[in-house]
Design an enzyme around this catalytic site. Structure first.
Site, short mmCIF file in Angstrom:
data_model
loop_
_atom_site.label_atom_id
_atom_site.label_comp_id
_atom_site.label_asym_id
_atom_site.label_seq_id
_atom_site.Cartn_x
_atom_site.Cartn_y
_atom_site.Cartn_z
N ASP A 1 29.85 38.58 14.14
CA ASP A 1 31.23 38.46 14.59
C ASP A 1 31.29 38.79 16.08
OD1 ASP A 1 32.27 37.72 12.14
OD2 ASP A 1 32.56 39.78 11.48
N ARG B 1 41.05 43.48 -2.93
CA ARG B 1 42.05 44.56 -2.82
C ARG B 1 42.93 44.62 -4.06
NH1 ARG B 1 43.40 42.63 2.53
NH2 ARG B 1 41.87 43.48 3.98
N TYR C 1 24.20 36.23 11.69
CA TYR C 1 25.62 35.86 11.51
C TYR C 1 26.43 37.00 12.12
CZ TYR C 1 29.54 34.15 8.43
OH TYR C 1 30.71 33.65 7.90
N GLU D 1 37.70 20.90 8.58
CA GLU D 1 36.38 21.44 8.91
C GLU D 1 35.36 21.06 7.84
OE1 GLU D 1 36.76 25.46 10.38
OE2 GLU D 1 34.80 25.98 9.57
N ARG E 1 31.37 40.08 3.25
CA ARG E 1 32.30 39.97 4.38
C ARG E 1 33.75 40.04 3.91
NH1 ARG E 1 30.76 37.69 9.12
NH2 ARG E 1 32.68 36.49 9.29
N ARG F 1 23.63 25.87 9.92
CA ARG F 1 24.71 24.96 9.56
C ARG F 1 25.47 24.61 10.84
NH1 ARG F 1 24.20 22.48 4.97
NH2 ARG F 1 26.43 22.35 4.50
N ARG G 1 38.11 23.81 5.04
CA ARG G 1 39.43 24.36 5.39
C ARG G 1 40.12 23.46 6.40
NH1 ARG G 1 37.12 29.96 8.31
NH2 ARG G 1 35.76 28.91 9.79
N1 UDP Z 1 34.10 32.04 1.07
C1 UDP Z 1 34.42 31.36 -0.12
N2 UDP Z 1 35.70 30.94 -0.29
C2 UDP Z 1 36.66 31.10 0.64
C3 UDP Z 1 36.33 31.78 1.84
C4 UDP Z 1 35.04 32.23 2.01
O1 UDP Z 1 33.58 31.17 -0.96
O2 UDP Z 1 37.80 30.67 0.43
C5 UDP Z 1 32.70 32.48 1.23
C6 UDP Z 1 31.86 31.42 1.93
O3 UDP Z 1 30.55 31.45 1.41
C7 UDP Z 1 31.87 31.91 3.36
C8 UDP Z 1 31.85 33.42 3.18
O4 UDP Z 1 32.65 33.64 2.02
O5 UDP Z 1 30.74 31.45 4.09
C9 UDP Z 1 32.35 34.21 4.35
O6 UDP Z 1 33.66 33.81 4.63
P1 UDP Z 1 34.33 34.01 6.08
O7 UDP Z 1 35.77 33.68 5.96
O8 UDP Z 1 33.94 35.34 6.61
O9 UDP Z 1 33.58 32.86 6.91
P2 UDP Z 1 33.76 32.35 8.43
O10 UDP Z 1 35.22 32.41 8.78
O11 UDP Z 1 32.85 33.23 9.27
O12 UDP Z 1 33.24 30.93 8.33
#
Ligand code: UDP
Length: 384
Positions: free
Chosen positions: A350, A177, A348, A300, A173, A249, A279
């Site tokens: 979007d 870059r 999962y 969160e 996901r 989850r 976060r």
């Molecule tokens: N992830 C991580 N570190 C980060 C952000 C994301 O390891 O700082 C991993 C984590 O396993 C997460 C996945 O990448 O479930 C997908 O992140 P995304 O931001 O797409 O998750 P969402 O916002 O859908 O919870």
């Protein structure tokens, strides 16, 4: 008398299908257990600060899909919003997704793009030819140091599992870059509905022929009263969990408020074990065109979803596939029911994918009705 359509769940899947079928002349009854529409995208103004709150956590609309983008813009003005995530690890702040600034700051370098690319190629574990797990995907493409700093601990906090058990698709996901673009998403369109997601979804329901019943569960036994049921609830709940509970989850949010600007950004990830949460989101920054003195934040926390919790993320482990297969097989035998969306297909998803699939589902239903063919239980294969 012509029977009506029942839609179970008033999130994006249910709202899009209701809207499309009502426009095609159907009478649609929508059943929603919660007291509001829009599912986990629900937004409302915080009474204390006036900030538009993403009640079930942050939702940022982003898509490459022209049809989904055109569709949502019929119901709300979208204001430009670019998600730029900051990440704290080992007492330092970086930008995510991993980009040239992240790499240069993390390793104390001044690489240009090609140099950074060569450097990461060197760090990546080339013995991993076909990464299947989250961990292998990370080790192959960013190497151990970046993996451990940004992904390993965050992922354990988020999923309660080792990244060596999770599929590579979760990490895919996130882009990597080799320039200074720190836009979290790669998509052509990105924005926020100006009055929040709930107002947008309410507009989708504003078509003659649609009745929305809030705080009203739907009993699968009453499906015979309807011509067809579109079910956007959890697939295992439809069958009263006869094959056991599919794992999810859930999230807990610790809400706190302050004045002014608390963290200077909408999303700050906490990637190491210094904090137990994944976060902090500061919701006023999701609506940068608005002005508010006060500010409201969510810390969160992620944990295993229990019986009375709200399901968020389906945990699709390869080892649980047989259980999902059993549900999918019995679902395929259900007459006049189509399972849709994140919970109905246990994926999962979007928002844009959910909306696009719901548009396709409505198209399929109308085509089946005109050809007098059977509407399938799934328009997208949940096992695919
Ligand atoms: N992830 C991580 N570190 C980060 C952000 C994301 O390891 O700082 C991993 C984590 O396993 C997460 C996945 O990448 O479930 C997908 O992140 P995304 O931001 O797409 O998750 P969402 O916002 O859908 O919870």
């Amino acid at each position: 008398m012509k029977k009506s359509i029942a839609i179970v769940g008033a999130g994006f899947s249910g709202a899009v299908i209701a809207n499309q079928l009502a426009h095609a002349g159907y009478t649609v009854e929508v059943f929603e257990t919660r007291p509001h529409v829009a599912g986990n995208c629900h937004s409302e103004r915080d009474a204390e600060t006036g900030v538009m709150l993403h009640v079930y956590g942050p939702h940022i609309f982003h898509t490459d899909n022209e049809r989904a983008w055109e569709f949502v813009n019929r119901f709300s003005e979208f204001k430009p919003y670019v998600n730029r995530v900051k990440a704290i690890t080992n007492d330092r702040v970086y930008t995510l997704p991993i980009n040239l600034l992240t790499i240069n700051q993390f390793f104390g370098k001044t690489f240009r793009p090609a140099e950074a690319q060569a450097f990461l190629a060197e760090l990546g574990d080339k013995t991993i030819e076909n990464p299947l797990t989250f961990e292998d995907q990370a080790l192959r493409f960013v190497g151990r140091e970046l993996y451990e700093a940004f992904f390993k601990t965050y992922t354990i906090k988020q999923w309660g599992l080792s990244p060596s058990e999770l599929p590579a698709s979760i990490l895919k996901r996130l882009p990597v870059r080799f320039n200074y673009d720190d836009n979290y998403f790669n998509h052509k369109y990105q924005g926020m509905p100006v009055d929040g997601y709930t107002t947008l979804v309410e507009k989708m329901f504003e078509v003659p022929g649609i009745s929305v019943h809030l705080s009203t569960p739907f009993d699968p036994a009453s499906k015979a009263d309807y011509e067809h049921v579109f079910y956007a609830g959890p697939i295992d709940a439809w069958f009263r969990h006869t094959e056991g509970r599919l794992p999810y989850r859930t999230l807990d949010f610790e809400v706190f408020r302050d004045q002014g600007d608390y963290q200077g950004n909408a999303v700050v990830n906490y990637c190491d074990n210094a904090e137990p949460y994944t976060r902090i989101t500061e919701h006023k920054h999701f609506s940068p065109w608005e002005q508010h003195e006060g500010t409201i934040m969510y810390k969160e926390y992620s944990r295993q979803c229990e019986e009375n919790d709200i399901p968020y993320y389906p945990i699709r482990l390869a080892r649980d596939k047989a259980q999902l297969e059993r549900y999918v097989n019995i679902a395929r035998d259900e007459a006049n029911v189509t399972f849709v969306g994140r919970l109905g297909t246990y994926r999962y998803l979007d928002m844009d994918v959910t909306i696009h699939e719901a548009l396709n589902t409505a198209d399929k239903f109308l085509a089946c009705a005109s050809d007098k063919t059977k509407m399938p239980a799934f328009v997208v294969d949940p096992l695919g």
